[in-house]
Write a protein that holds these residues in place. Sequence first.
Motif, short mmCIF file in Angstrom:
data_model
loop_
_atom_site.label_atom_id
_atom_site.label_comp_id
_atom_site.label_asym_id
_atom_site.label_seq_id
_atom_site.Cartn_x
_atom_site.Cartn_y
_atom_site.Cartn_z
N ASP A 97 0.87 -1.17 0.00
CA ASP A 97 0.00 0.00 0.00
C ASP A 97 0.91 1.22 0.00
O ASP A 97 1.42 1.65 1.05
CB ASP A 97 -0.90 -0.02 1.23
CG ASP A 97 -1.91 1.11 1.23
OD1 ASP A 97 -1.72 2.09 0.47
OD2 ASP A 97 -2.90 1.02 1.99
N ARG A 100 0.38 4.36 -0.45
CA ARG A 100 -0.13 5.52 0.29
C ARG A 100 0.20 5.41 1.77
O ARG A 100 0.68 6.36 2.39
CB ARG A 100 -1.64 5.64 0.06
CG ARG A 100 -2.29 6.86 0.63
CD ARG A 100 -3.69 7.02 0.05
NE ARG A 100 -4.50 5.84 0.25
CZ ARG A 100 -5.32 5.67 1.29
NH1 ARG A 100 -5.41 6.59 2.22
NH2 ARG A 100 -6.05 4.58 1.40
N GLU A 119 -0.10 8.59 -4.98
CA GLU A 119 -1.27 7.77 -4.70
C GLU A 119 -2.21 8.48 -3.75
O GLU A 119 -3.44 8.42 -3.88
CB GLU A 119 -0.84 6.43 -4.11
CG GLU A 119 -0.30 5.44 -5.12
CD GLU A 119 -1.40 4.82 -5.94
OE1 GLU A 119 -2.51 4.62 -5.41
OE2 GLU A 119 -1.17 4.55 -7.12
N ASP A 139 -9.45 2.25 0.12
CA ASP A 139 -8.55 2.98 -0.77
C ASP A 139 -9.36 3.56 -1.94
O ASP A 139 -10.59 3.49 -1.98
CB ASP A 139 -7.43 2.08 -1.28
CG ASP A 139 -7.96 0.83 -1.99
OD1 ASP A 139 -9.18 0.77 -2.25
OD2 ASP A 139 -7.17 -0.07 -2.28
N ALA A 146 -2.35 7.70 -11.88
CA ALA A 146 -2.66 6.58 -10.99
C ALA A 146 -4.14 6.22 -11.02
O ALA A 146 -4.53 5.17 -10.52
CB ALA A 146 -2.23 6.92 -9.55
N ASN A 147 -4.98 7.10 -11.58
CA ASN A 147 -6.43 6.85 -11.63
C ASN A 147 -6.90 6.42 -13.02
O ASN A 147 -8.06 6.59 -13.35
CB ASN A 147 -7.18 8.11 -11.20
CG ASN A 147 -7.03 8.40 -9.71
OD1 ASN A 147 -6.93 7.47 -8.92
ND2 ASN A 147 -6.99 9.66 -9.35
#
Length: 989
Positions: A283, A285, A314, A375, A949-950
């Motif tokens: 993870d 983030r 992120e 998330d 990232a999206n």
Amino acid sequence: MKFINSRLERKKMSLCILAGICALSLFVIVNSNIKIKENKGGSYVIKIKHYGIDAKEMERSVTIPLEDALFSIQGVIAVQSSSENSLSSVFVRFRPGTHGRYEAIRDAAQRIYETLPSSAQRPEILSSNNSRIPVWSAAVIMDDSNNASQTLEKIVKPRLESLEGAGEVIVSGVGLKEIYIILDQEKFSLLGLEPSTIMSVLGLNDSIFSGGMVVQNNREIIITVDGRYPSLSTVIIPFGEGKYVELSDIAVISEREREPDILSRLNGEKTASIAIMGRHDADLRKLSSDIKKELSSLSLETEFTILSDLGAEESAAFKSVLNAALSGAVMVALISFMLSGKNNVNVAGLFCALSIPLICLISIAILMMIGFSPDKLLLAGITAGVGTAIDAVILCSEKLRKCLNYKSAQAALSSLTGPLIAGGATTIVALIPLLTMEDNSKIITSAIAIVTVTALILSLTLLPPLLLWGLNTNKQKYLFKTPQFLNIAGRRISHNLCRFLAAVVKYCTCYPFVILSSCVIISVFTIIVLSLKGVDTSGYGSEDSVYAQVEFNGGLHAQEADRLMAAYSKQLIKQPGIKNIETSARTGSGSLLISFDPKQTQVNLVRELAREIYIPGGFIFFHESSSHDRYWEIFIYGDEDKKCREFAEELAYICAEHPLVRERVLNFKQGSNKLILLPDREKFAESKINFYSVASKVRLGVYGPVAYKKIDQNGETDVRISTNGNGVYQSRDGALNLLVSAKNKEGVSYLQIDSLTKKKEEIEPSSIRRDSRRRFASITITTKPMDPRRVKKELAGLFKKLELDPGYSIEFDPDAIKQSENLSATVFSFVMAIIFCYMIIASINESFTVPLLVLSSIPPSLAIPDLFLILTGNSYNSAVACAFIVVSGMTVNAAILCVDGLRSKIKRGKEKSALSIYYAIRLKIPALISTTGTTVAGAVPFLFLTEGANTLIRTISLVSALGVSCSFFCSITVIPSILSITKPPACAG
């Protein structure tokens, strides 16, 4: 029936139950421990350093034994290795579900370490994703006051390695402290001493042992035998009979830092840097947040300049998704609020709008209970699911608001049960094939499924009593009165929509073949274009940094490589938009991490700038794919490393002929020049000297091996002994002029190494790479974005030109080929999703023809977003595949409502006319608009996400918005056209 009617009347009971569920969900969310899921498979890297040992010897003594030990561990599926000067790196990957991985690796590495000389360093075992790109990196300006080297190596590195999600931590620009003992060759030779004697005295005496335990007066006493020297300068070295000399009299003893393996600079200034490689499935983030907290807790005087932080990217992407999710939920709630009232917005509309946060809250609690963390993917899945799942609530509200009593409400609810279950079931079963995909789509899939089930259950159980609030009472529950101008505008829109629907139905019933043939042409054309374009297996890197590798001529000294890269970075930093440049240099190679402001420049422009600036003798190569380039690795497998490299060089030359190949790079380089000293057997026999003595003299005079490890309160410190008076690098002539003592009748004489040996020169390999115990060499080629299978097919003719020896083979990027095959397999998953939808609709409607009518709207509904993606330059990648499978279940909702209305109308009228079709669809228009509007409203905010990232979220939202919108039009065109084929109705009227 009485019980059901009684349940519908118990509004307060339903409200209390919902409040209790809401409180329980909040309790679960607040008290849930958000942790990174354990890596069930797992990848690790084992590193063993043995300074002064060449690549071939590292492979023989360390890498191969370690590979054999690792392959004996149960659950190992792949082992790759790289043997370089002084370093052996072995990557091992386990089968999912394997337990006791770390302990087994630790035992295997320890067994190999115990067979090595004391000069070898202890093995480092770290989690790894086998990536060359760090997830976090920072630099520290070096000066004499901040003691950065010891701070990073002794304090920061161990703390960061212990963080969840952190893999290998690489420190550059610093070296560990060592104790150097430089012997005065003349003095110890006069005393008749040998370096081996001094090494033996130090190693046997400067040590600490456990003496065991004794018991006295019922008390345990632990005995420690401590022979450590407080200072090496006072060490007494015996010689002759009863004679001794202090070490400081025959040697110079100093403490200094070892030459760093990697030299680091920031914008041309000398720095120390630290980089963290992410663990598999980390993870990022949370890892980024933990790094900041850890560095803050250390209270260091050292100031870190952050160069790259993928976790921060992120986090920014998560905030964008959170804002989009909130905006989408608000938009869906507003639409639900407006569509649930009639002339005045009533209490039922309020409950319909409030069901949005209620469904989201319950869904998040359920997902966290089964192991998911909140998330960005989870939020996107919940919002996408709510846009579709809220249809059930709106349909219930729209149906129940017309009921005059509880009996009619129960009848209305019973008539809705079939379509609602069909719509929810098709949405869920269409997601089943996504569970086979090995990426983040599983998170979105699970979120959509849970939201759909939650909304379906609530809409059929606890929400109907609340939607019937105020039934059988004389006083209507109005929150506020709808303004007159909105009522007028609504009537005009409704009138125009009915006229539009009438025109559409009339045209479809008169010219059904035109509509159907157009849909078939669009669908087939899309499939053909998609097949020709192929799949795209590459992802994209960071949006504010670029990582590059720099290769120099083999053997270029690290200091010279560092100087060249410092001059290069000072030129590049002057370019607009460039913020920081971190360089790392080692023998023959280096790396660049260029940080830039994405508002002022772009990744492609930064790459072009980096290529334009000249590095003498250097070549810049980028590992990360971009929107314009794709990188493919081609492997040559065989038994001999040298032949593998020769074949790879020839293959690179052959590939240059093909117009498809833009660039080709050797993934290896020629190492340093190697001087081999061979014994002159006759001279050795005459002088009565053994070859081991000569080899020891050379090693002492050139490198200065580690004699032993001194243990003190700071841990272990290498003690090196050398006869090189300079204390720095030895010259070639200096190494050949080293003296070796030879005994003869006259006494002791000294001979030069040059007079005893023959010389042979060759090139030392920079590294030896192995995969599953087979050596290999590889090259990387650059092409435009395209399907890797097509690239392999195009280059197959060139591969045949390479005449390989028996036992050698060539393989084109197996990982990319596997990914492309998996992407192609998603087409089968899409077909399976359609089949699942068919079975669900057929079982609910007890008909084999109704599902065909419903599913006929899917191909044209998805063809439009597919064409849009193709026209905007996108290929069929994992994000697109996930999006189409997810949306395939959503697009049938409008068709189910349309077919349901047509079936009931036609059955009652026993006539299939344009008018009956129009009235049947007109009755379903409010429901069709609500199901389309809420889904599109939930997806629209995600279309404006700009972060790379999206990409997956943005693609799913785009396909969802376009696909569901198209399904609305396909439902009112394709289905009437199909019904009009068997018996064309009259076109008039």
